[in-house]
Design a protein around this motif. Structure first.
Motif, PDB file in Angstrom:
ATOM      1  N   PHE A 375       0.736  -1.355  -0.042  1.00 38.57           N
ATOM      2  CA  PHE A 375       0.079  -0.124   0.067  1.00 38.57           C
ATOM      3  C   PHE A 375       0.673   1.236  -0.042  1.00 38.57           C
ATOM      4  O   PHE A 375       0.348   2.406  -0.604  1.00 38.57           O
ATOM      5  CB  PHE A 375      -0.856   0.070   1.046  1.00 38.57           C
ATOM      6  N   LEU A 376       1.931   1.316   0.792  1.00 48.71           N
ATOM      7  CA  LEU A 376       2.876   2.565   0.719  1.00 48.71           C
ATOM      8  C   LEU A 376       3.185   3.000  -0.656  1.00 48.71           C
ATOM      9  O   LEU A 376       2.995   4.364  -1.006  1.00 48.71           O
ATOM     10  CB  LEU A 376       3.914   2.241   1.712  1.00 48.71           C
ATOM     11  N   PRO A 377       3.713   2.031  -1.497  1.00 45.88           N
ATOM     12  CA  PRO A 377       3.839   2.619  -2.938  1.00 45.88           C
ATOM     13  C   PRO A 377       2.590   3.151  -3.591  1.00 45.88           C
ATOM     14  O   PRO A 377       2.881   4.199  -4.614  1.00 45.88           O
ATOM     15  CB  PRO A 377       4.340   1.430  -3.648  1.00 45.88           C
ATOM     16  N   GLN A 378       1.409   2.896  -3.382  1.00 47.55           N
ATOM     17  CA  GLN A 378       0.018   3.151  -3.955  1.00 47.55           C
ATOM     18  C   GLN A 378      -0.031   4.578  -3.504  1.00 47.55           C
ATOM     19  O   GLN A 378      -0.888   5.449  -4.124  1.00 47.55           O
ATOM     20  CB  GLN A 378      -0.964   2.306  -3.452  1.00 47.55           C
ATOM     21  N   ILE A 379       0.518   4.988  -2.337  1.00 50.42           N
ATOM     22  CA  ILE A 379       0.311   6.474  -1.868  1.00 50.42           C
ATOM     23  C   ILE A 379       0.644   7.583  -2.951  1.00 50.42           C
ATOM     24  O   ILE A 379       0.225   8.421  -3.141  1.00 50.42           O
ATOM     25  CB  ILE A 379       0.909   6.767  -0.442  1.00 50.42           C
ATOM     26  N   ASP A 380       2.017   7.192  -3.484  1.00 46.87           N
ATOM     27  CA  ASP A 380       2.615   8.037  -4.533  1.00 46.87           C
ATOM     28  C   ASP A 380       1.771   8.321  -5.717  1.00 46.87           C
ATOM     29  O   ASP A 380       1.574   9.425  -6.108  1.00 46.87           O
ATOM     30  CB  ASP A 380       3.848   7.322  -4.970  1.00 46.87           C
ATOM     31  N   LYS A 381       1.010   7.128  -5.908  1.00 44.92           N
ATOM     32  CA  LYS A 381       0.001   7.140  -7.347  1.00 44.92           C
ATOM     33  C   LYS A 381      -1.188   8.013  -6.858  1.00 44.92           C
ATOM     34  O   LYS A 381      -1.829   8.674  -7.791  1.00 44.92           O
ATOM     35  CB  LYS A 381      -0.398   5.740  -7.796  1.00 44.92           C
ATOM     36  N   LYS A 382      -1.622   7.918  -5.640  1.00 44.32           N
ATOM     37  CA  LYS A 382      -2.734   8.785  -5.328  1.00 44.32           C
ATOM     38  C   LYS A 382      -2.444  10.139  -4.753  1.00 44.32           C
ATOM     39  O   LYS A 382      -3.375  10.916  -4.548  1.00 44.32           O
ATOM     40  CB  LYS A 382      -3.515   7.884  -4.205  1.00 44.32           C
ATOM     41  N   PHE A 383      -1.112  10.375  -4.372  1.00 40.18           N
ATOM     42  CA  PHE A 383      -0.939  11.619  -3.505  1.00 40.18           C
ATOM     43  C   PHE A 383      -1.300  12.844  -4.509  1.00 40.18           C
ATOM     44  O   PHE A 383      -1.961  13.888  -3.896  1.00 40.18           O
ATOM     45  CB  PHE A 383       0.528  11.524  -3.102  1.00 40.18           C
ATOM     46  N   TYR A 384      -0.873  12.834  -5.761  1.00 42.08           N
ATOM     47  CA  TYR A 384      -1.365  14.121  -6.567  1.00 42.08           C
ATOM     48  C   TYR A 384      -2.984  14.560  -6.598  1.00 42.08           C
ATOM     49  O   TYR A 384      -3.073  15.519  -6.313  1.00 42.08           O
ATOM     50  CB  TYR A 384      -0.704  13.965  -7.995  1.00 42.08           C
TER      51      TYR A 384
END
Length: 602
Positions: A375-384
């Motif tokens: 999940f932590l790598p998914q944060i980058d994709k959702k962060f913007y």
């Protein structure tokens, strides 16, 4: 996916410390990187404990033993404790000879080929499954895939995506309050830990029971046999009927004897009959198929490898049989080979103790780490998306739905192929746009009216504070005008604007113009930064004065703050008017911070 690929995938979203900590937690939860010193704890007695132990044992000796001890002490001239230790070591020697004669030369302090042959018997049994166990226990991602595949089939709704774990609205709320990506990560980690607590213990226990035979067997299968056999000056050939071992130095091989003692000990914990679930066997078969495919890609394969491919191809029938057979052979090895006695004898310490610690599989901790990796790598994709939505929401709140005015010239030009030419864009378009519209819409509608009310009432007698406020207000008005002038400086009628317009139509073919363009962009960014800094300073000054007025303890000021005024078709107290201004400045500052991060790619 290899460990290096796992690292590369994580590196895009996690810091170095986060990445290393996460992989270390994974390894610790599986105990796949523990050193032998953590599993086998050597406990030699200190001198006081040793003396006490010797005295106790001497007192418990038979009369005949005490007489022999007295005579040996008398004729040798040695200390009684030293003589008694010698007798204990001789006793160890007799036990070794009685249990398995011929495994050592004692006085020559070596280990004989007979011991190597006993180790070879184990090696032959475990050799077919070495590739499987190397994949399973030396590569955390393989265990991860097997574990999660089996575990998540037991869940009605496994957590595949970050939205399955926590709502995007919750993450937006966290970012809105704190404005940091780290806060979102922390919220996700907390959600993972809360979710892990909801997993029933009986599910984890069932899965652990399924994995324990493989876990207890791994230290024997992965024992460094070839390294051990090197002490005997020979590398065994499984095809050969005769292995030409020579004697080995016992002192050099002591560490390996301790490792084997641990391996045999853990094998003894396997419950019989050995059982593995159908799901586990299916997953092991997939791993074996990958191993076989990798072997098929090699240009040279010997007969042994081909034989192992056939053996590894059907774990349903082979894995359970192998575990059962290895368990049987290992237990027989443990009863026939006096490993502990050999270790004590060659250390010349009959009181040397080996305390074995078998780590527990921390499967909940492991699964928590797996989910963090997921999940932590998914944060980058959702962060913007999260940040943009929060910024848009805040802007709507601050400007009450009024559409913001864009600049005519200080903007991104669609006719320029920035990425293709590797050219920079104006850096602070969004932050300058926000500052200008805040001064043009919010400041002029609310702040100016508030400042007029203060100058006519509360600050009428306080000229010093009024002058400070008017200076800050004048600076804010000046910044508003400077922004307009700055935008116009890029129009085709102005010097910089003429240069900019001339350059942008020839950038694709003229590198000298590209250099001039870059210099112009840098110059304009510097001008913008100076304007933004002055604008923020002026608003900070106004905020400071407003805060001082609200915190004024005098009764007269408090009464005046509660007086109602008609502002923008609403009746509102001066106190509430000041509080709204302060709240607007806080929202503006947070937006400026978030837009600055967005524009600078952080």
């Amino acid at each position: 996916m290899s460990d290096s690929e796992v690292l590369r995938e994580l590196s895009s979203s996690l810091s170095e410390k986060e990445r290393v900590d996460l992989l270390e937690k994974i390894k610790k939860s599986l105990h796949i990187s523990d050193g032998d010193e953590e599993k086998i704890i050597a406990k030699p007695l200190d001198s006081k404990q040793r003396d006490k132990k010797i005295r106790e044992e001497i007192s418990q000796c038979t009369l005949l033993t005490r007489i022999i001890l007295w005579l040996k002490t008398l004729f040798s001239g040695k200390d009684k404790k030293e003589v008694f230790l010698g007798m204990k070591i001789q006793s160890l020697k007799k036990r070794i000879q009685r249990k398995t004669p011929g495994v050592t030369g004692f006085e020559t302090r070596d280990l004989t080929p007979k011991l190597a042959e006993a180790f070879l018997t184990l090696y032959v049994k475990v050799h077919p499954v070495v590739p499987l166990f190397q994949k399973l226990w030396k590569s955390p991602h393989v265990f991860e895939r097997i574990f999660t595949a089996i575990l998540e089939r037991m869940f009605e709704h496994p957590k595949e995506n970050i939205e399955d774990l926590i709502s995007i609205e919750t993450l937006e709320s966290v970012y809105e309050k704190e404005g940091k990506k780290e806060s979102i990560k922390r919220e996700v980690v907390n959600a993972i830990e809360s979710y892990i607590k909801t997993i029933p213990d009986d599910i984890i226990e069932s899965l652990e029971k399924d994995m324990l035979p493989l876990y207890y067997m791994k230290d024997l299968v992965l024992f460094p046999f070839n390294e051990f056999f090197q002490f005997f000056h020979y590398t065994p050939d499984l095809e050969s009927k005769r292995n030409l071992f020579k004697s080995a130095s016992a002192m050099l091989a002591l560490k390996h004897l301790e490792k084997m003692y641990y391996a045999v000990y853990t094998i003894g914990k396997i419950e019989e009959p050995v059982r593995l679930s159908k799901q586990m066997l299916d997953q092991l078969e997939i791993v074996n198929e990958v191993i076989s495919e990798n072997r098929e890609g090699e240009e040279e394969r010997d007969e042994e490898t081909s034989e192992n491919e056939e053996t590894n191809g059907n774990p349903d029938s082979q894995i359970i049989d192998t575990i059962a057979e290895v368990s049987k052979v290992a237990k027989r090895f443990g009863t026939s080979i006096p490993l502990v006695e050999l270790i004590k004898y060659f250390k010349q310490d009959p009181y040397y103790r080996l305390m074995v610690y078998v780590p527990k599989l921390e499967l909940k901790d492991f699964y928590a780490s797996v989910l963090k990796m997921r999940f932590l790598p998914q944060i980058d994709k959702k962060f913007y998306e999260i940040r943009k939505h929060v910024i848009d929401k805040r802007i709507q709140e601050l400007f009450e739905g009024v559409r913001l005015r864009s600049f005519r010239y200080y903007r991104v030009y669609s006719s320029l192929e920035y990425e293709k030419l590797g050219l920079p864009v104006f850096t602070n378009i969004q932050t300058l746009t926000l500052l200008y519209n805040f001064l043009d819409i919010v400041y002029r509608n609310i702040f100016q009216e508030t400042i007029n009310i203060l100058s006519r009432n509360i600050l009428q007698q306080n000229r010093l504070t009024l002058n400070r406020l008017l200076v800050y207000a004048g600076e804010a008005e000046d910044v508003h005008d400077k922004i307009q002038y700055f935008d116009n400086s890029l129009s085709p009628d102005e010097g910089d604007g003429k240069l900019f317009q001339r350059l942008r139509f020839s950038l694709g073919s003229n590198t000298a113009h590209q250099r001039l363009y870059r210099n112009l962009i840098i110059q304009k960014d510097r001008e913008v930064n100076a304007i933004i800094t002055k604008g923020k300073d002026s608003l900070s000054g106004i905020k400071k004065v407003f805060t001082e007025i609200l915190s004024n303890p005098t009764q007269t000021v408090k009464e005046k703050l509660n007086v109602y005024y008609f502002v923008r078709d609403n009746s509102v107290t001066l106190k509430n008017l000041l509080m709204k201004c302060l709240n607007d400045i806080d929202i503006f500052n947070r937006l400026m911070y978030q837009l600055d991060k967005l524009e600078n790619g952080s």
